[in-house]
Design a protein around this motif. Sequence first.
Motif, PDB file in Angstrom:
ATOM      1  N   GLY A 203      14.024  11.997  -9.778  1.00  0.00           N
ATOM      2  CA  GLY A 203      12.715  12.601  -9.553  1.00  0.00           C
ATOM      3  C   GLY A 203      11.609  11.696  -9.072  1.00  0.00           C
ATOM      4  N   TYR A 204      11.957  10.522  -8.521  1.00  0.00           N
ATOM      5  CA  TYR A 204      10.926   9.599  -8.068  1.00  0.00           C
ATOM      6  C   TYR A 204      11.116   9.222  -6.601  1.00  0.00           C
ATOM      7  CZ  TYR A 204       9.973   8.910 -13.024  1.00  0.00           C
ATOM      8  OH  TYR A 204       9.652   9.108 -14.343  1.00  0.00           O
ATOM      9  N   VAL A 205      10.000   8.898  -5.950  1.00  0.00           N
ATOM     10  CA  VAL A 205      10.007   8.227  -4.657  1.00  0.00           C
ATOM     11  C   VAL A 205       9.309   6.895  -4.882  1.00  0.00           C
ATOM     12  CG1 VAL A 205       9.217   8.261  -2.274  1.00  0.00           C
ATOM     13  CG2 VAL A 205       9.984  10.387  -3.366  1.00  0.00           C
ATOM     14  N   SER A 206       9.976   5.792  -4.527  1.00  0.00           N
ATOM     15  CA  SER A 206       9.478   4.466  -4.904  1.00  0.00           C
ATOM     16  C   SER A 206       9.436   3.512  -3.725  1.00  0.00           C
ATOM     17  CB  SER A 206      10.376   3.850  -5.990  1.00  0.00           C
ATOM     18  OG  SER A 206      10.298   4.573  -7.184  1.00  0.00           O
ATOM     19  N   VAL A 207       8.555   2.539  -3.857  1.00  0.00           N
ATOM     20  CA  VAL A 207       8.490   1.458  -2.879  1.00  0.00           C
ATOM     21  C   VAL A 207       8.191   0.161  -3.620  1.00  0.00           C
ATOM     22  CG1 VAL A 207       6.019   1.823  -2.415  1.00  0.00           C
ATOM     23  CG2 VAL A 207       7.439   0.670  -0.705  1.00  0.00           C
ATOM     24  N   LEU A 208       8.859  -0.915  -3.228  1.00  0.00           N
ATOM     25  CA  LEU A 208       8.651  -2.223  -3.824  1.00  0.00           C
ATOM     26  C   LEU A 208       7.660  -3.009  -2.976  1.00  0.00           C
ATOM     27  CD1 LEU A 208       9.571  -4.175  -6.086  1.00  0.00           C
ATOM     28  CD2 LEU A 208      11.302  -5.033  -4.487  1.00  0.00           C
ATOM     29  N   LEU A 209       6.584  -3.480  -3.605  1.00  0.00           N
ATOM     30  CA  LEU A 209       5.520  -4.186  -2.889  1.00  0.00           C
ATOM     31  C   LEU A 209       5.568  -5.682  -3.207  1.00  0.00           C
ATOM     32  CD1 LEU A 209       2.561  -1.708  -3.522  1.00  0.00           C
ATOM     33  CD2 LEU A 209       4.143  -1.778  -1.587  1.00  0.00           C
ATOM     34  N   PRO A 210       5.426  -6.529  -2.187  1.00  0.00           N
ATOM     35  CA  PRO A 210       5.501  -7.989  -2.382  1.00  0.00           C
ATOM     36  C   PRO A 210       4.175  -8.580  -2.835  1.00  0.00           C
ATOM     37  CG  PRO A 210       5.267  -7.522  -0.063  1.00  0.00           C
ATOM     38  CD  PRO A 210       5.343  -6.181  -0.754  1.00  0.00           C
ATOM     39  N   LEU A 211       3.635  -8.056  -3.931  1.00  0.00           N
ATOM     40  CA  LEU A 211       2.397  -8.580  -4.509  1.00  0.00           C
ATOM     41  C   LEU A 211       2.720  -9.248  -5.838  1.00  0.00           C
ATOM     42  CD1 LEU A 211      -0.121  -5.628  -3.931  1.00  0.00           C
ATOM     43  CD2 LEU A 211       0.051  -7.756  -2.632  1.00  0.00           C
ATOM     44  N   GLY A 212       2.144 -10.418  -6.079  1.00  0.00           N
ATOM     45  CA  GLY A 212       2.394 -11.103  -7.326  1.00  0.00           C
ATOM     46  C   GLY A 212       3.878 -11.338  -7.528  1.00  0.00           C
ATOM     47  N   ASP A 213       4.380 -10.916  -8.692  1.00  0.00           N
ATOM     48  CA  ASP A 213       5.792 -11.054  -9.017  1.00  0.00           C
ATOM     49  C   ASP A 213       6.559  -9.772  -8.655  1.00  0.00           C
ATOM     50  OD1 ASP A 213       7.950 -12.510  -9.952  1.00  0.00           O
ATOM     51  OD2 ASP A 213       7.735 -11.804 -12.004  1.00  0.00           O
ATOM     52  N   LYS A 214       6.066  -9.091  -7.651  1.00  0.00           N
ATOM     53  CA  LYS A 214       6.588  -7.837  -7.102  1.00  0.00           C
ATOM     54  C   LYS A 214       6.230  -6.645  -8.004  1.00  0.00           C
ATOM     55  CE  LYS A 214      10.325  -9.848  -4.392  1.00  0.00           C
ATOM     56  NZ  LYS A 214      11.782  -9.805  -4.052  1.00  0.00           N
ATOM     57  N   VAL A 215       5.746  -5.600  -7.357  1.00  0.00           N
ATOM     58  CA  VAL A 215       5.305  -4.392  -8.038  1.00  0.00           C
ATOM     59  C   VAL A 215       6.033  -3.195  -7.440  1.00  0.00           C
ATOM     60  CG1 VAL A 215       3.348  -2.900  -8.613  1.00  0.00           C
ATOM     61  CG2 VAL A 215       3.017  -5.378  -8.416  1.00  0.00           C
ATOM     62  N   GLU A 216       6.638  -2.394  -8.298  1.00  0.00           N
ATOM     63  CA  GLU A 216       7.261  -1.150  -7.856  1.00  0.00           C
ATOM     64  C   GLU A 216       6.268  -0.020  -8.094  1.00  0.00           C
ATOM     65  OE1 GLU A 216      11.079   0.963  -6.720  1.00  0.00           O
ATOM     66  OE2 GLU A 216      10.781  -1.168  -7.076  1.00  0.00           O
ATOM     67  N   VAL A 217       5.928   0.711  -7.037  1.00  0.00           N
ATOM     68  CA  VAL A 217       5.047   1.867  -7.163  1.00  0.00           C
ATOM     69  C   VAL A 217       5.881   3.110  -6.901  1.00  0.00           C
ATOM     70  CG1 VAL A 217       3.005   3.055  -6.288  1.00  0.00           C
ATOM     71  CG2 VAL A 217       3.012   0.557  -6.471  1.00  0.00           C
ATOM     72  N   SER A 218       5.834   4.034  -7.836  1.00  0.00           N
ATOM     73  CA  SER A 218       6.670   5.222  -7.769  1.00  0.00           C
ATOM     74  C   SER A 218       5.816   6.469  -7.951  1.00  0.00           C
ATOM     75  CB  SER A 218       7.740   5.193  -8.859  1.00  0.00           C
ATOM     76  OG  SER A 218       8.441   3.964  -8.856  1.00  0.00           O
ATOM     77  N   CYS A 219       6.210   7.534  -7.282  1.00  0.00           N
ATOM     78  CA  CYS A 219       5.542   8.829  -7.406  1.00  0.00           C
ATOM     79  C   CYS A 219       6.514   9.808  -8.055  1.00  0.00           C
ATOM     80  CB  CYS A 219       5.115   9.336  -6.035  1.00  0.00           C
ATOM     81  SG  CYS A 219       4.311  10.962  -6.049  1.00  0.00           S
ATOM     82  N   TRP A 220       6.064  10.466  -9.107  1.00  0.00           N
ATOM     83  CA  TRP A 220       6.888  11.464  -9.796  1.00  0.00           C
ATOM     84  C   TRP A 220       6.836  12.779  -9.023  1.00  0.00           C
ATOM     85  CZ3 TRP A 220      10.618  12.561 -12.991  1.00  0.00           C
ATOM     86  CH2 TRP A 220      10.686  13.805 -13.640  1.00  0.00           C
ATOM     87  N   VAL A 221       7.955  13.171  -8.444  1.00  0.00           N
ATOM     88  CA  VAL A 221       8.032  14.431  -7.704  1.00  0.00           C
ATOM     89  C   VAL A 221       8.817  15.480  -8.474  1.00  0.00           C
ATOM     90  CG1 VAL A 221       7.751  13.304  -5.479  1.00  0.00           C
ATOM     91  CG2 VAL A 221      10.061  13.630  -6.395  1.00  0.00           C
ATOM     92  N   GLY A 222       9.470  15.080  -9.558  1.00  0.00           N
ATOM     93  CA  GLY A 222      10.201  16.017 -10.405  1.00  0.00           C
ATOM     94  C   GLY A 222      11.627  16.222  -9.960  1.00  0.00           C
ATOM     95  N   ARG A 223      12.430  16.680 -10.882  1.00  0.00           N
ATOM     96  CA  ARG A 223      13.848  16.857 -10.582  1.00  0.00           C
ATOM     97  C   ARG A 223      14.163  18.208  -9.971  1.00  0.00           C
ATOM     98  NH1 ARG A 223      13.763  14.208 -15.499  1.00  0.00           N
ATOM     99  NH2 ARG A 223      14.679  12.104 -15.471  1.00  0.00           N
ATOM    100  N   GLY A 224      13.258  19.157 -10.083  1.00  0.00           N
ATOM    101  CA  GLY A 224      13.531  20.474  -9.523  1.00  0.00           C
ATOM    102  C   GLY A 224      14.525  21.229 -10.380  1.00  0.00           C
ATOM    103  N   ASP A 225      15.057  22.289  -9.838  1.00  0.00           N
ATOM    104  CA  ASP A 225      15.993  23.135 -10.566  1.00  0.00           C
ATOM    105  C   ASP A 225      17.401  22.587 -10.391  1.00  0.00           C
ATOM    106  OD1 ASP A 225      17.547  25.077 -11.668  1.00  0.00           O
ATOM    107  OD2 ASP A 225      16.693  26.752 -10.561  1.00  0.00           O
ATOM    108  N   ALA A 226      17.961  22.054 -11.473  1.00  0.00           N
ATOM    109  CA  ALA A 226      19.302  21.468 -11.392  1.00  0.00           C
ATOM    110  C   ALA A 226      20.358  22.514 -11.040  1.00  0.00           C
ATOM    111  CB  ALA A 226      19.674  20.800 -12.715  1.00  0.00           C
ATOM    112  N   GLY A 227      20.030  23.802 -11.255  1.00  0.00           N
ATOM    113  CA  GLY A 227      20.986  24.851 -10.936  1.00  0.00           C
ATOM    114  C   GLY A 227      20.943  25.244  -9.505  1.00  0.00           C
TER     115      GLY A 227
END
Length: 227
Positions: A203-227
Motif C-alpha cells: 500500500g505504499y509508493v516510495s522514493v529514496l532521497l540522498p539527503l543526510g544518511d538517506k531518507v525514504e519518503v513514502s505515501c500511503w495509498v492503501g491496499r484496496g480490496d484484496a478480493g
Amino acid sequence: MRATSTLQSPAVKNTLDRLFQDAAAGDPAIIASLRDHPARNGAPTEAAAMSELMRNAYLPVPREVGQLLYILASGVRARTIVEFGTSFAISTTFLAAALRDNGGGKVIATELHPEKVKRARQNLADAGLADLVEIREGDARETLRDLEGPIDMVLLDGWKDLYLPVLQMLEPRLRPGALIAADNMSNKDLRPYADYLNDPQNGYVSVLLPLGDKVEVSCWVGRGDAG
C-alpha cells in the motif's frame, strides 16, 4: 512584519542553531566512545540500557532533512504528525513549525529516556512551539497503541528494528495520502523495512532521497480490496 515561515522566527531559528551547535560539539565523542561497546558488535542489549548510553547524544537529522520535513508537513497541510524518536526535539521543532504555519495541530512525539523528554520539552518551549507537541515517554509500541487517527504524517527516527512494527501498528489510522519519512535508510538493519515499503501489495509508493544518511519518503495509498 512577521516572518514568512515560523522557521525564520527568532525563537525557532535561535533554538535550532543552538541545538545543532551542541550536537556538533558533543555527539562525535559520544559515538566514538560507543564504537567498541558490545551493542555495536551484535551483542544483545536492552533498549533501556542502550538509551542510557545515548542519553546525551543529540543524533539530529541534518538541517536539510529538517527542512524537508517542514516542506512535507506543510505540503500535505498536516494536522496530526507522529514522531518515533524525539531525542532533544530538533526534528520535532521542524515539524511543529510546519503545524504552526498550517494553522495548528499536534505532533505526537515519542522518546524512551526521561531526561531526553525533559530537555526536549524545554527546547520546544524555548522555540515557542510547546503547545503543538505532546511527548509520550516510554516504548512507542505501548505509548502509541491508543493513538486516534487520522494521521497525516509519520517520522521514523528511533530504534531501527522498530520502524516496521511501529509503522504497521499505525497503518489502520493513516489517512489516504499520508506521508511517512524514515531517516537513516543507509543502515543495513532497515532492509526489511525498505522491502516492505517497496512491495506494492503493502500500500505504499516510495522514493529514496540522498539527503543526510538517506531518507525514504513514502505515501500511503492503501491496499484496496484484496478480493
